[in-house]
Design a protein around this motif. Structure first.
Motif, PDB file in Angstrom:
ATOM      1  N   ASN A  40       0.823  -1.203   0.000  1.00 43.41           N
ATOM      2  CA  ASN A  40       0.000   0.000   0.000  1.00 43.41           C
ATOM      3  C   ASN A  40       0.861   1.259   0.000  1.00 43.41           C
ATOM      4  N   ALA A  44       0.870   4.282  -2.819  1.00 40.82           N
ATOM      5  CA  ALA A  44       0.756   5.695  -2.468  1.00 40.82           C
ATOM      6  C   ALA A  44       1.948   6.488  -3.002  1.00 40.82           C
ATOM      7  N   ILE A  70      -1.909  15.681  -2.799  1.00 35.29           N
ATOM      8  CA  ILE A  70      -2.353  14.938  -1.619  1.00 35.29           C
ATOM      9  C   ILE A  70      -3.535  14.042  -1.967  1.00 35.29           C
ATOM     10  N   PHE A  71      -4.473  14.589  -2.716  1.00 36.31           N
ATOM     11  CA  PHE A  71      -5.665  13.823  -3.096  1.00 36.31           C
ATOM     12  C   PHE A  71      -5.300  12.592  -3.912  1.00 36.31           C
ATOM     13  N   THR A  73      -2.445  10.982  -4.013  1.00 32.28           N
ATOM     14  CA  THR A  73      -1.702  10.050  -3.164  1.00 32.28           C
ATOM     15  C   THR A  73      -2.650   9.225  -2.298  1.00 32.28           C
ATOM     16  N   ILE A  74      -3.636   9.898  -1.700  1.00 31.83           N
ATOM     17  CA  ILE A  74      -4.589   9.218  -0.821  1.00 31.83           C
ATOM     18  C   ILE A  74      -5.444   8.226  -1.602  1.00 31.83           C
ATOM     19  N   VAL A  75      -5.952   8.639  -2.758  1.00 32.12           N
ATOM     20  CA  VAL A  75      -6.804   7.749  -3.553  1.00 32.12           C
ATOM     21  C   VAL A  75      -6.021   6.530  -4.023  1.00 32.12           C
ATOM     22  N   SER A  77      -3.755   5.050  -2.587  1.00 34.00           N
ATOM     23  CA  SER A  77      -3.596   4.159  -1.439  1.00 34.00           C
ATOM     24  C   SER A  77      -4.912   3.515  -1.026  1.00 34.00           C
ATOM     25  N   LEU A  78      -5.979   4.312  -0.961  1.00 33.06           N
ATOM     26  CA  LEU A  78      -7.251   3.850  -0.403  1.00 33.06           C
ATOM     27  C   LEU A  78      -8.019   2.880  -1.301  1.00 33.06           C
TER      28      LEU A  78
END
Length: 202
Positions: A40, A44, A70-71, A73-75, A77-78
């Motif tokens: 994960n 990211a 940031i957005f 990177t988060i998506v 990962s999630l």
């Protein structure tokens, strides 16, 4: 700068290459928790680097740059959060014995969503939504293509493709943000608004 673009592209290549080794061939790879967390983190990291490479060629405000990187990177990962949905559990034993892939790993779903957002932002000249669409696209394509090295791409209802060879998928990841830059510039709607307003999606 060209040197920065080359550096970021090479960084994506190295991150994916070393990441595969760390996840599957390190001394800790027998641990499911280690593999899951490391995998994960690599997703990211690639999403982060891909967003940086994309914005190296796109002029936006500093605030828009920060929000979108940031957005993305988060998506990136999630996407793996759907493992918990499929397992219907948070226990390691259940997560380690999944029978099928989660809905967030379906490329057809993401393509449909981003296509709708793309058309809406283009037709209504919503540059903030337009940029957001490319962040979603970079996030899911980088995640799915990396996973495709093992399981192929999932295009519902047609099924899965053959696994993508390692060096091919890593090379694609390294150049994909630049391809998206050309698409972005070609279809870019005319608007002065460059800051993503997430409230507009509510």
């Amino acid at each position: 700068m060209r040197s920065v673009r080359i550096f970021l592209s090479v960084s994506i290549f190295i991150t994916a290459f070393i990441g595969d080794y760390l996840v599957f061939h390190s001394r800790y790879s027998n641990s499911f928790v280690y593999r899951a967390l490391t995998d994960n983190f690599i997703h990211a990291s690639i999403g982060f680097l891909s967003a940086l490479l994309f914005f190296e060629n796109i002029l936006v405000t500093r605030q828009a740059w920060l929000y979108n990187v940031i957005f993305c990177t988060i998506v990136a990962s999630l996407i793996d959060i759907d493992h918990f949905v499929v397992a219907k559990s948070i226990h390691i034993k259940d997560l380690n014995n999944l029978k099928h892939r989660g809905f967030l790993h379906c490329s057809s779903l993401w393509f449909a969503v981003t296509s709708i957002l793309f058309l809406y932002s283009y037709l209504h000249r919503k540059l903030n939504i337009y940029i957001l669409t490319f962040m979603l696209t970079i996030a899911y394509t980088s995640h799915h293509i990396r996973d495709a090295n093992r399981r192929g791409l999932w295009f519902y209802p047609y099924g899965h493709t053959q696994p993508i060879p390692k060096y091919l998928y890593i090379t694609v990841l390294s150049i994909l943000p630049m391809i998206f830059v050309y698409v972005f510039q070609y279809f870019k709607p005319q608007s002065k608004d460059t800051v993503v307003q997430y409230s507009m999606l509510a």
